[in-house]
Design an enzyme around this catalytic site. Structure first.
Site, mmCIF file in Angstrom:
data_model
loop_
_atom_site.group_PDB
_atom_site.id
_atom_site.type_symbol
_atom_site.label_atom_id
_atom_site.label_comp_id
_atom_site.label_asym_id
_atom_site.label_seq_id
_atom_site.Cartn_x
_atom_site.Cartn_y
_atom_site.Cartn_z
ATOM 1 N N TYR A 11 0.825 -1.221 0.000
ATOM 2 C CA TYR A 11 0.000 0.000 0.000
ATOM 3 C C TYR A 11 0.855 1.267 0.000
ATOM 4 C CZ TYR A 11 -4.335 -2.547 0.434
ATOM 5 O OH TYR A 11 -5.405 -3.347 0.163
ATOM 6 N N GLU A 58 1.327 -31.738 10.545
ATOM 7 C CA GLU A 58 0.901 -31.016 9.339
ATOM 8 C C GLU A 58 -0.491 -30.417 9.481
ATOM 9 O OE1 GLU A 58 0.928 -33.183 5.621
ATOM 10 O OE2 GLU A 58 -0.395 -31.734 4.651
ATOM 11 N N ASP A 83 0.963 -35.896 6.221
ATOM 12 C CA ASP A 83 0.274 -36.830 5.337
ATOM 13 C C ASP A 83 1.316 -37.637 4.562
ATOM 14 O OD1 ASP A 83 -2.259 -36.009 6.003
ATOM 15 O OD2 ASP A 83 -2.498 -34.652 4.290
#
Lengths: 366, 555
Positions: free
Chosen positions: A98, A194, A246
């Site tokens: 910005y 995870e 996973d």
């Protein structure tokens, strides 16, 4: 701070870059910006060091008609950074984007443009972006367990002791800057998880109490702050760190690998933002077979990712067991999620899987 | 139940005129809008052909008057040689009457159906006769007549004829009232006249539309195209039915002399080989040949090697004149054109010409406009059918700076013009809307497009380079000041030093760009020299979109 680079030294680095450009122009040469190439092609892994280390490849951006805009933006952001360091202030990456809206035609259209220039400056100066006054939007990760974090009260400058056993079903949240934190703990290890779902299950059943450990939810690929938090915590009390993701290429090669040795993109600062002593609990391809887990088929893109990892990822190339595990998974053509353990009962992970993992280091991967 | 005898009573000869009355779509009278166009087209084709034959620079006036209730009066007047009195009724009011069907020479009309079909259509829809005025140079007065076509007998029926004063040395004027509809657009009379003006740059056309707006298409060339020469058909082009008809009506004494006198490129030795290949005696009398023998002869022709037909009977417009023609009617930035050398399909010689106009007033966001012509006649219908559309769709226009999705008509600010000049144009249907797919024709069209395309690509790339150059320049001017100002903030230098460094930077950037350009053109020159050495057909410009990339990022 990390590099022991004081604010003064950072300012000097910024000024030097500007001075080089200025001198180059005055001697009628096209100015150049040199920065290390940030990709997996330019990192090496050595086991004794334990992190991705930058090789000598540099890219140089010469000022031409095509690069004049980025060149101008880089200098403008450096100037902004100098102001921040001078006033000991900080700006988030989004805020920096910005701020650029004041730059007229040179403003950034989208934040990714601004982030890229920021990464370039960071690498060019060989500093951590917090040192040049920029902080990320993202937070670090969630923590629960036998740990007291010692923070500082900004107003009174007195110590704040935060007991991570006292958040009930909630968690302590890792701040974006962790360098000033101190730790007290009698835990035996750190478990880095995870998914938020698995983390919630372990917190709810107070696994940290039964196993005397600290639970940290990574929430996908761990942020720099999260990696740094785990690293400092581990270093300060000699705690082993175990990864639990996973059983798929994303869990292995993005989440766990980045936790342990860092990333290609942040190669110039990996040294501080990784956890070299981490070990991998699971889900390993062998677990999928041993526990007869429900699976999903691997997509073509997953297989491609694995093959690419075996061939090009310096981390994988350094560890035979990982190569074998990845090759096994390609043969298996299957992946399994952490939650797949629920097939054997919701709390099978607490009662059987994790205790068995803690017992038997032969089931781990490096 | 009807017996064969009953049925025989109702079975009778159908006249050609009656047949066409019931099948008007075959002749281009499917709807009111098309009827108007076909009528004007046939009349203008006749005028242009006649002027060409008489070596007159044509001046044609076309007027359409709206009479209300979907009725229009069409008046077409030319300065052609005129028609002798005796022939006038037959030419305007008898189907299949004319000189063109039996001859092989390049002309606009082909079958002799054209204008008389319009006359018939007019009398069917409005009940009014055609009014014809014609004057030939040797007569002091013009001949005027009003004529119907008797659809039962296919013969003209005069309702009025007289001598008339006419302030013209020679010429013909026809007035037809017909039911029609006037619309603008790609298949309109307006478009037909514009395209006709493009491929007939030697003609002046004055056109008044039903809104009483007058358009003048002045001629761009003072040279009358050479009159086309007539040639004998080539044996390869003759079909079995035609051969049968020619043989059975022939008065020749031997088949050998029949072949030599009715076909081009057949000498006595060629005739002998044909007869040998067909197992027919050289002195066979044509009139006494049976159908199987004629079939054998047809096979024999195919087995014999015969020299290609003469090609000097084709009169292309010429690349230069086509370009002049487009230039006067279309405001574009760039024009290119080409006339290929003659080629042959099925024994018929033909020439393909092509032109491309690019940019300017041509709309950029549509598919390109394709102007198709056969013997200087615009083909306005079935734009996407036939050999021309196929050739365009199979040419890669991306290489020429236009957009094109796989095998379709490209888009962009361009007009592609294709003209096929030939002694016999093979149409896909009687309505003469599209050229049939002959491999030889498609190949020639593609080669012509490619030649124009290469010239276009060179122009487009040059334009793109200039545009990029300008863009880069403004890029530098926009962002350079920021480099100055941030250096001044970072290094605490004063305004004078800041301006100084900005100016020097601008200077050296310009220098390096000039240097780069020099090196690039040097590289190109070297490449060109290399290619010239290895390839005799030098076409490297086609891939010449390698814009000088200034190397920004290098590892």
């Amino acid at each position: 701070m990390i590099n022991n680079d004081s604010a003064e030294k950072v300012k000097e680095k910024i000024t030097n870059v500007a001075k080089n450009i200025y001198d180059s122009i005055l001697s009628r040469k096209l100015p150049k910006l040199n920065m290390p190439l940030r990709s997996l092609n330019n990192v090496a892994y050595k086991e004794d060091k334990g992190y991705f280390e930058l090789l000598g490849k540099f890219k140089s951006r010469t000022l031409t008609a095509a690069t004049v805009k980025t060149f101008a933006q880089t200098l403008l952001m450096m100037s902004e950074s100098k102001k921040l360091v001078n006033s000991a202030d900080i700006a988030t990456k989004r805020e920096m984007y910005y701020i650029s809206k004041n730059w007229g035609d040179a403003r950034f259209k989208e934040q990714p443009e601004s982030d890229t220039v920021m990464d370039d400056i960071e690498a060019m100066l060989l500093v951590n972006r917090e040192q040049i006054g920029f902080i990320p939007e993202e937070k670090g990760g969630d923590v629960a367990g036998n740990l007291i974090v010692i923070d500082k009260d900004e107003e009174t400058n007195s110590e704040l002791k935060i007991d991570c056993t006292k958040f009930g079903s909630g968690s302590y949240s890792v701040p974006s800057s962790v360098e000033h934190l101190k730790f007290e703990t009698k835990a035996k290890f750190i478990l880095a998880i995870e998914t938020a779902g698995m983390y919630q299950r372990l917190v709810k059943h107070k696994f940290w109490k039964t196993a005397n450990c600290i639970l940290i939810s990574l929430g996908g690929v761990p942020t720099r702050a999260c990696r740094r938090f785990i690293r400092r915590l581990s270093d300060s009390h000699d705690l082993p760190v175990y990864g639990f993701t996973d059983g798929d290429p994303y869990g292995y090669l993005n989440i766990y690998r980045t936790l342990k040795v860092g990333s290609g993109n942040a190669a110039h600062i990996n040294q501080y933002f990784c956890v070299p002593n981490a070990k991998f609990f699971g889900i390993t391809p062998k677990d999928i077979l041993d526990y007869k887990l429900p699976t999903h088929p691997l997509k073509d893109i997953d297989i491609k990712r694995i093959k690419d990892g075996i061939k090009n990822d310096p981390f994988v190339r350094a560890y035979k067991p990982w190569q074998k595990a990845l090759e096994d998974q390609v043969k298996l053509k299957k992946r399994a999620e952490q939650q797949a353990l629920a097939k054997h009962g919701l709390n099978f992970v607490i009662s059987d899987y994790l205790p068995a993992k803690i017992e038997d280091d032969k089931t781990w991967l490096p | 139940m009807a017996t064969a005898e009953d049925m025989a009573k109702t079975q009778r000869n159908i006249s050609v005129a009656e047949f066409f009355e019931k099948n008007r779509h075959l002749l281009g009278f499917d709807n009111k809008q098309k009827a108007l166009l076909t009528t004007i087209k046939e009349a203008v084709d006749n005028s242009l052909d006649a002027c060409e034959e008489a070596e007159i620079l044509p001046e044609i006036s076309i007027e359409i008057i709206d009479m209300g209730n979907d009725r229009f009066r069409v008046i077409i007047e030319d300065n052609g040689p005129g028609i002798v009195k005796k022939q006038v009724p037959h030419i305007f009011a008898r189907l299949l009457y004319g000189s063109k069907f039996h001859s092989l020479k390049q002309s606009r009309g082909q079958q002799g159906i054209g204008i008389s079909a319009s006359v018939m259509y007019a009398q069917l829809t409005t009940g009014r006769p055609a009014k014809v005025t014609s004057k030939i140079l040797s007569k002091s007065q013009a001949y005027y007549c009003e004529v119907f076509l008797d659809t039962a007998t296919n013969l003209p029926k005069l309702v009025h004829e007289s001598e008339k004063e006419w302030n013209k040395d020679h010429g013909t004027r026809i007035e037809i009232d017909l039911e029609a509809q006037y619309k603008r657009g790609r298949q309109s009379v307006d478009e037909y006249i514009k395209q006709t003006a493009i491929v007939n740059p030697h003609a002046t056309i004055i056109y008044t539309n039903p809104k009483a707006e007058q358009f003048i298409f002045p001629r761009a060339s003072e040279v009358v195209p050479d009159a086309a020469k007539e040639i004998l058909p080539h044996p390869y082009g003759v079909e079995l039915g035609m051969l049968h008809k020619m043989i059975t009506t022939s008065d020749e004494r031997t088949i050998s002399s029949f072949l030599q006198n009715n076909f081009s490129r057949v000498s006595s030795s060629v005739a002998k080989t044909i007869c040998e290949n067909a197992s027919i005696l050289l002195n066979q009398k044509p009139k006494e040949m049976s159908r199987p023998m004629i079939e054998k002869l047809h096979e024999g022709i195919k087995k014999t090697k015969i020299m290609a037909p003469p090609t000097d009977c084709i009169n292309p417009i010429g690349a230069e004149l086509i370009e002049k023609g487009i230039k006067k009617e279309i405001n574009a930035e760039f024009y290119t054109s080409v006339t290929r050398s003659p080629s042959v399909y099925r024994g018929n010689p033909f020439v393909i010409e092509a032109a491309i106009a690019y940019g300017g007033d041509i709309p950029a966001d549509n598919t390109i406009q394709i102007m198709r012509f056969a013997n200087r006649v615009p083909l306005l219908f079935q734009q996407n059918a036939g050999a021309i559309a196929k050739s365009i769709m199979e040419t890669n226009f991306k290489a020429y700076g236009l957009q094109q999705s796989r095998s379709s008509i490209p888009s962009g600010p361009a007009i592609v013009l294709i003209h096929m000049a030939s002694v016999w144009t093979p149409y896909t249907s009687e309505a003469k809307e599209a050229i049939a797919h002959y491999d030889e024709i498609i190949k020639e069209i593609k080669l012509a497009i490619q030649e124009c395309g290469r010239a276009l690509a060179m122009y487009v790339n040059k334009r793109k380079r200039l545009k990029d150059e300008l863009k880069k320049k403004s890029y530098i001017e926009t962002y350079l000041p920021f480099i100055g100002s941030s250096l001044s903030e970072l290094l605490d230098i004063n305004k004078i030093e800041q301006d100084n460094v900005t100016e020097i930077l601008s200077d050296i950037l310009e220098d390096s760009r000039a240097h780069n350009k020099l090196e690039n053109s040097l590289d190109k020159f070297k490449e060109k020299a290399k290619q010239l050495k290895s390839v005799s057909d030098f076409t490297y410009e086609e891939n010449d979109d390698a814009l000088e990339e200034e190397k920004g990022e290098e590892e």
